[in-house]
Design an enzyme around this catalytic site. Structure first.
Site, PDB file in Angstrom:
ATOM      1  N   SER A 202       4.034   2.870  10.514  1.00 12.92           N
ATOM      2  CA  SER A 202       3.752   3.258   9.129  1.00 12.92           C
ATOM      3  C   SER A 202       2.547   4.197   9.118  1.00 12.92           C
ATOM      4  CB  SER A 202       3.515   2.006   8.273  1.00 12.92           C
ATOM      5  OG  SER A 202       3.310   2.362   6.920  1.00 12.92           O
ATOM      6  N   THR A 203       1.436   3.787   8.501  1.00  8.67           N
ATOM      7  CA  THR A 203       0.263   4.659   8.387  1.00  8.67           C
ATOM      8  C   THR A 203      -0.244   5.066   9.769  1.00  8.67           C
ATOM      9  OG1 THR A 203      -0.331   3.408   6.413  1.00  8.67           O
ATOM     10  CG2 THR A 203      -1.999   4.907   7.312  1.00  8.67           C
ATOM     11  N   HIS A 229       7.750   4.577   7.831  1.00  4.74           N
ATOM     12  CA  HIS A 229       7.667   4.499   6.377  1.00  4.74           C
ATOM     13  C   HIS A 229       7.332   5.893   5.847  1.00  4.74           C
ATOM     14  CE1 HIS A 229       6.448  -0.029   6.713  1.00  4.74           C
ATOM     15  NE2 HIS A 229       7.730   0.172   6.971  1.00  4.74           N
ATOM     16  N   MET A 319      -0.110  -0.294   8.137  1.00  5.01           N
ATOM     17  CA  MET A 319      -0.611  -1.408   7.344  1.00  5.01           C
ATOM     18  C   MET A 319       0.531  -2.370   7.035  1.00  5.01           C
ATOM     19  SD  MET A 319      -1.190   0.344   3.596  1.00  5.01           S
ATOM     20  CE  MET A 319      -2.041   1.772   4.264  1.00  5.01           C
ATOM     21  N   ASP A 322       5.423  -5.290   8.329  1.00  3.61           N
ATOM     22  CA  ASP A 322       6.825  -4.941   8.547  1.00  3.61           C
ATOM     23  C   ASP A 322       7.088  -4.843  10.045  1.00  3.61           C
ATOM     24  OD1 ASP A 322       9.429  -4.207   8.054  1.00  3.61           O
ATOM     25  OD2 ASP A 322       8.967  -2.080   7.776  1.00  3.61           O
TER      26      ASP A 322
END
Length: 378
Positions: A202-203, A229, A319, A322
């Site tokens: 993600s991030t 994401h 973050m 998931d």
């Protein structure tokens, strides 16, 4: 602890609205504003904010150039505002390469129509990136991509390429804590005839995936699926970017695509990607009840059902948590799960969830994951 924010945008309306939204949170303080990139650099040096929100298109100096200067002179977590277009995706990916931590769509209509949702999303992003590894005095932005001296050969479907030339790679670590971090916190990877490598992030993921995938040879023997994401408007541009940089092939996944060695399929934004037992991907509509579209748990879980103990899963920076439940299913089936180490993560959330749940077979620094994938799968 109050998070101090510098708001940078050439639009007076947008500066005011962003400042009002952030100031409504008692744990966030807007300590200054700037109207262009040059002002942003001066304000960052003078005010020492914890987070900077940054527009791209501004007079005198654009946002990407400003981010590069800020990362060199006073490393600070930067949240970029982006338009949901193909060009906006390209610009945003450039900004992440320059050192920005994360991005949010710049949608004026949402600000006026759904202020509570926008407030929640913006404040959550500011809080999360304020804790990222970007605020480090020894940080240096990723090195520019150095083009390969000759075109990078690609294997034909099912074929192999030997002695491929060095691909474009980035060798500068994402972050350093002053002393060099150990190359890994686990031993040599377990070698196996894996039927699938599945990577979730993600991030910080766009730069991390680029770092990992550019280390893989064109004849990498396992199919790869990627879950990042990212909004629907961005994943095609991101896949195209990776495809140009890597020796393996990379494309945005389409329903019915067949897994094959040397090919990485990126889950399309706004949808879900599953793997079936015949080695094909299924692209399903995004379920509004799920927080993430695409969702790492869904892809990992389907891989566990389809390939049993023949999956190697990797959870990179991001973050939240998931990927944890999907990794649990993979472990129950006998597959391997790796996590990125804390020192090289932008946000140590998703990998931490794997480690804390005792699901990690290995924990490696970002710059070591690519070479360990090669070792494990060969």
């Amino acid at each position: 602890m109050v998070v101090k924010v510098l708001v940078v945008d050439d639009s007076g309306f947008f500066r005011r609205r962003v400042s009002e939204i952030l100031s409504a949170d008692p744990t966030i303080q807007v300590i200054g504003t700037a109207t262009n990139g040059k002002e942003a650099i001066d304000q960052a040096l003078a005010l020492k904010p914890d987070v900077i929100t940054m527009d791209y298109e501004m007079p005198l100096m654009d946002g990407i150039t400003a981010v590069r200067h800020i990362m060199q002179r006073c490393p600070t977590p930067v949240l970029m505002f982006s338009s949901l277009t193909h060009e906006g995706a390209r610009v945003t990916l450039d900004a992440l390469d320059a050192g920005a931590v994360d991005f949010l769509p710049k949608n004026f209509e949402d600000i006026s129509r759904n202020p509570e949702k926008v407030k929640q999303m913006l404040c959550e992003k500011v809080h999360s990136i304020s804790r990222s590894n970007r605020r480090l005095s020894s940080y240096s932005a990723p090195a520019p991509v150095v083009s390969a001296p000759a075109p990078v050969p690609r294997p034909a479907p099912g074929g192999f390429v030997s002695s491929a030339p060095t691909a474009s790679v980035r060798t500068t670590p994402i972050a350093s804590r002053g002393a060099p971090a150990p190359s890994s916190t686990s031993g040599a990877p377990k070698r196996k005839a894996y039927k699938l490598v599945a990577i979730g992030t993600s991030t910080g993921g766009p730069v991390a995936l680029q770092r990992v995938l550019t280390q893989l040879p064109g004849n990498f023997p396992a199919p790869i699926v990627l879950v990042q994401h990212m909004p629907a408007a961005f994943t095609k541009a991101f896949a195209e970017r990776l495809d140009k940089l890597c020796r393996i092939s990379v494309k945005e996944a389409e329903d019915g695509d067949i897994l094959r060695p040397g090919l990485a399929l990126l889950a399309p934004g706004g949808k879900q990607m599953m793997i079936d037992g015949r080695g094909a991907v299924r692209i399903l509509p995004g379920d509004e009840r799920l927080n993430y579209k695409p969702c790492v748990d869904i892809t990992f879980g389907s891989a566990a059902k389809s390939f049993g103990d023949k999956v190697l899963a990797v959870v990179l920076t991001g973050m939240g948590a998931d990927g944890r439940e999907g990794a649990r299913m993979l472990k129950q089936g006998g597959s391997q799960v790796w996590a990125q180490d804390e020192a090289s993560c932008v946000i140590y959330g998703m990998p931490m969830a794997i480690v804390k749940a005792n699901l990690a077979d290995a924990v490696y620094s970002l710059d070591d994951i690519g070479k360990h994938l090669v070792e494990a799968c060969h």
